[in-house]
Design a protein around this motif. Structure first.
Motif, short mmCIF file in Angstrom:
data_model
loop_
_atom_site.label_atom_id
_atom_site.label_comp_id
_atom_site.label_asym_id
_atom_site.label_seq_id
_atom_site.Cartn_x
_atom_site.Cartn_y
_atom_site.Cartn_z
N LYS A 89 -8.33 2.14 0.99
CA LYS A 89 -8.23 3.55 1.39
C LYS A 89 -6.78 3.92 1.73
O LYS A 89 -6.34 5.04 1.43
N GLU A 90 -6.07 2.98 2.33
CA GLU A 90 -4.65 3.23 2.65
C GLU A 90 -3.82 3.35 1.38
O GLU A 90 -2.86 4.13 1.32
N ILE A 91 -4.19 2.57 0.36
CA ILE A 91 -3.51 2.68 -0.94
C ILE A 91 -3.73 4.07 -1.53
O ILE A 91 -2.81 4.71 -2.04
N ASP A 92 -4.99 4.53 -1.43
CA ASP A 92 -5.30 5.88 -1.93
C ASP A 92 -4.50 6.94 -1.16
O ASP A 92 -4.00 7.90 -1.76
N LYS A 93 -4.39 6.76 0.14
CA LYS A 93 -3.62 7.71 0.96
C LYS A 93 -2.14 7.67 0.55
O LYS A 93 -1.47 8.71 0.49
N LEU A 94 -1.64 6.46 0.27
CA LEU A 94 -0.25 6.34 -0.15
C LEU A 94 -0.04 7.06 -1.49
O LEU A 94 0.95 7.78 -1.67
N ASN A 108 2.12 3.00 -11.66
CA ASN A 108 2.34 1.56 -11.87
C ASN A 108 2.45 0.83 -10.54
O ASN A 108 1.94 -0.29 -10.38
N PHE A 109 3.13 1.44 -9.58
CA PHE A 109 3.28 0.83 -8.26
C PHE A 109 1.92 0.69 -7.57
O PHE A 109 1.60 -0.37 -7.02
N ILE A 110 1.11 1.75 -7.64
CA ILE A 110 -0.21 1.71 -7.01
C ILE A 110 -1.11 0.69 -7.71
O ILE A 110 -1.85 -0.07 -7.05
N ASP A 111 -1.04 0.63 -9.03
CA ASP A 111 -1.83 -0.37 -9.77
C ASP A 111 -1.44 -1.78 -9.36
O ASP A 111 -2.30 -2.66 -9.22
N HIS A 112 -0.15 -1.99 -9.14
CA HIS A 112 0.33 -3.30 -8.71
C HIS A 112 -0.25 -3.66 -7.33
O HIS A 112 -0.68 -4.81 -7.11
N LEU A 113 -0.28 -2.68 -6.44
CA LEU A 113 -0.84 -2.94 -5.11
C LEU A 113 -2.32 -3.30 -5.20
O LEU A 113 -2.79 -4.21 -4.52
N ARG A 114 -3.05 -2.60 -6.06
CA ARG A 114 -4.47 -2.88 -6.22
C ARG A 114 -4.72 -4.24 -6.85
O ARG A 114 -5.67 -4.93 -6.50
#
Length: 509
Positions: free
Chosen positions: A345-350, A492-498
């Motif tokens: 959820k924090e990733i989504d918020k980011l 790409n950054f968010i995908d990497h975090l996931r």
């Protein structure tokens, strides 16, 4: 001298050869296995060895754009070619081939070390682009003119030179000649040049060197003068007023005017052109200042936006670091699952926060670009409206009226045999009758007006085209391309975090 290939099957640089060479020179063991499995991007390769491959032609290297070291010695290469894409190359070895001419190096401006040892080269040439050359090896070639070495004086960074094995090495003055004419050298044929030898060489060639340096200084001044003139002309051209700081426009009016009489320069004409010239330069500076101010505002907006984004990312990274440290020590699977769910959820918020910042920047840039476009349109419009070329037309019309008046009076005097001055035969031919002289003066007037109109159209068209091209580039680079790149970067950054979360889940399981 070089390898023959009449009994050797020439090889082609194909995909298989390149892939094999990259794999052989890449990481080993487990890292090598992974690299081979995932594939190695040629654009990431920094060094490449293609020696002893029986290569006849340099080809298919265009993807190695990051390459800094290329080794192609001991082949059967006949021509230096196919390396324009290797713009980052620093070290190049083409020794032991069949090369006859130095060429194909114009794009390799970063070369510091070039080896052409043991080829069939008879002249040192076509290397002007290698401004940072430190080491050159052209030993065992067919160089026989010591004077050819003067070409190397342009390479001020050249420290090491190998010439051994060339015909001119048999000249008893060879060593002193090279040392005297190439003062930057520290090593000749891989031997350090001692001070005593350098002093003796300089003494032997004192007068020829002085004359050469004088000639070089004169040539340098001529080049500087030419470059200064070109720079000034380009400035004038950028302001659309080239050749208006003199009589060029007036001269062009009479250059094609075969029927017009030989007249003196019209009073005030050149002064008007000078006014246009000075006004054009002033407006060019104003437009340049406006463009610089716009670019500064855009860069500041992007920098502020980037800093806000980095603060969000840094806060998230700190949260993630603490979370993963805690979860690594936890054995409570339910707690781990809950924490990872919250982490997602924090990733989504980011992602929401970064995309909101991007949209904020898009709106900000859109307003800035619109204001900039209005300002530039006003500037170009003001520039066009204030051009004083119409005054040139007024002068030409006044000149034409006076010329026609003089021509009619002259014709009347000729008819009455009252003309005191003798006229040249080509001018007298125009005074056959009133229609002939009137047509001649009118044709001259039309040509002059056409020259003035063409100059005005040229200035206006180029100014408008410049504005259109500028705004197209701004919209494309600052709106379309930048936005696409930034959105892709965020995703790409968010995908990497996931992906990192998924890896952690697998390890935890």
């Amino acid at each position: 001298m070089s390898r023959l290939y009449d009994t050797v099957e020439p090889a082609v640089i194909d995909e298989e050869m390149l892939q094999k060479a990259v794999e052989e020179q890449g990481p080993k063991d487990e890292a090598g296995r992974i690299a081979k499995q995932e594939g190695i991007d040629f654009a990431d390769v920094l060094a490449l060895r293609l020696d002893f491959k029986n290569i006849l032609k340099i080809d298919n290297l265009w993807r190695f754009t990051s390459l800094t070291k290329l080794q192609m010695d001991n082949n059967i290469i006949e021509k230096i070619e196919g390396m324009d894409a290797l713009v980052n190359l620093v070290w190049l070895d083409l020794s032991f081939n069949n090369i006859e001419v130095i060429e194909g190096l114009d794009k390799l401006t970063k070369i510091r070390d070039l080896t052409l040892y043991n080829n069939k080269i008879s002249s040192i040439e076509n290397m002007d682009a290698l401004v940072d050359l430190h080491v050159l090896s052209v030993g065992n070639n067919e160089l026989d003119q010591l004077e050819n070495l003067i070409y190397l004086r342009r390479f001020k960074q050249l420290k090491t030179l190998n010439l051994n094995g060339n015909p001119f090495c048999d000249d008893p003055n060879f060593k002193h000649y090279v040392i005297a004419y190439l003062p930057s050298l520290q090593f000749l044929d891989y031997r350090l040049i001692d001070e005593n030898t350098r002093a003796a060489a300089n003494e032997q060639y004192t007068y020829p060197i002085q004359q050469l340096e004088h000639n070089e200084e004169q040539a340098r001044k001529r080049i500087e003068d030419q470059e200064a003139k070109e720079t000034e002309f380009n400035l004038h051209k950028g302001a659309y007023v080239e050749n208006l700081n003199g009589s060029a426009l007036f001269d062009s009016m009479f250059a094609d005017d075969t029927e017009g009489p030989k007249l003196a320069l019209l009073p005030g004409y050149t002064a008007i052109c000078q006014q246009i010239f000075e006004y054009g330069l002033k407006e060019h500076q104003r437009r340049g200042d406006e463009v610089s101010g716009f670019q500064t505002a855009v860069d500041e907006a992007k920098e502020d936006n980037r800093n806000m984004g980095m603060r969000k990312i840094n806060d998230f990274n700190e949260y993630r670091r603490k979370l993963f440290t805690e979860l690594a020590q936890s054995s409570d699977q339910a707690h781990i699952d809950t924490s990872l769910e919250q982490h997602n959820k924090e990733i989504d918020k980011l992602w929401d926060g970064l995309m909101a910042l991007e949209m904020q920047l898009v709106d900000q840039l859109e307003d800035t670009i619109k204001e900039f476009e209005r300002n530039m349109a006003d500037m170009v419009s003001t520039f066009v409206e204030n051009l004083t070329i119409s005054q040139c037309r007024d002068l030409e019309n006044t000149h034409n009226e006076k010329l026609l008046e003089v021509a009619i009076v002259t014709l009347e005097k000729m008819v009455k045999n009252e003309l005191d001055d003798e006229l040249p035969d080509d001018v007298r031919m125009l005074f056959v009758d009133k229609d002939t002289i009137t047509n001649a003066v009118g044709a001259s007037h039309d040509l002059h007006l056409l020259k003035i109109d063409n100059k005005e159209d040229d200035i206006i068209t180029r100014a408008n085209n410049w504005l259109a091209a500028l705004m197209e580039r701004v919209h494309n680079e600052e709106e379309v391309k930048r936005n696409r790149h930034r959105v892709s970067e965020i995703n790409n950054f968010i995908d990497h975090l996931r992906e990192e979360v998924e890896t952690f889940e697998i390890q935890a399981a």
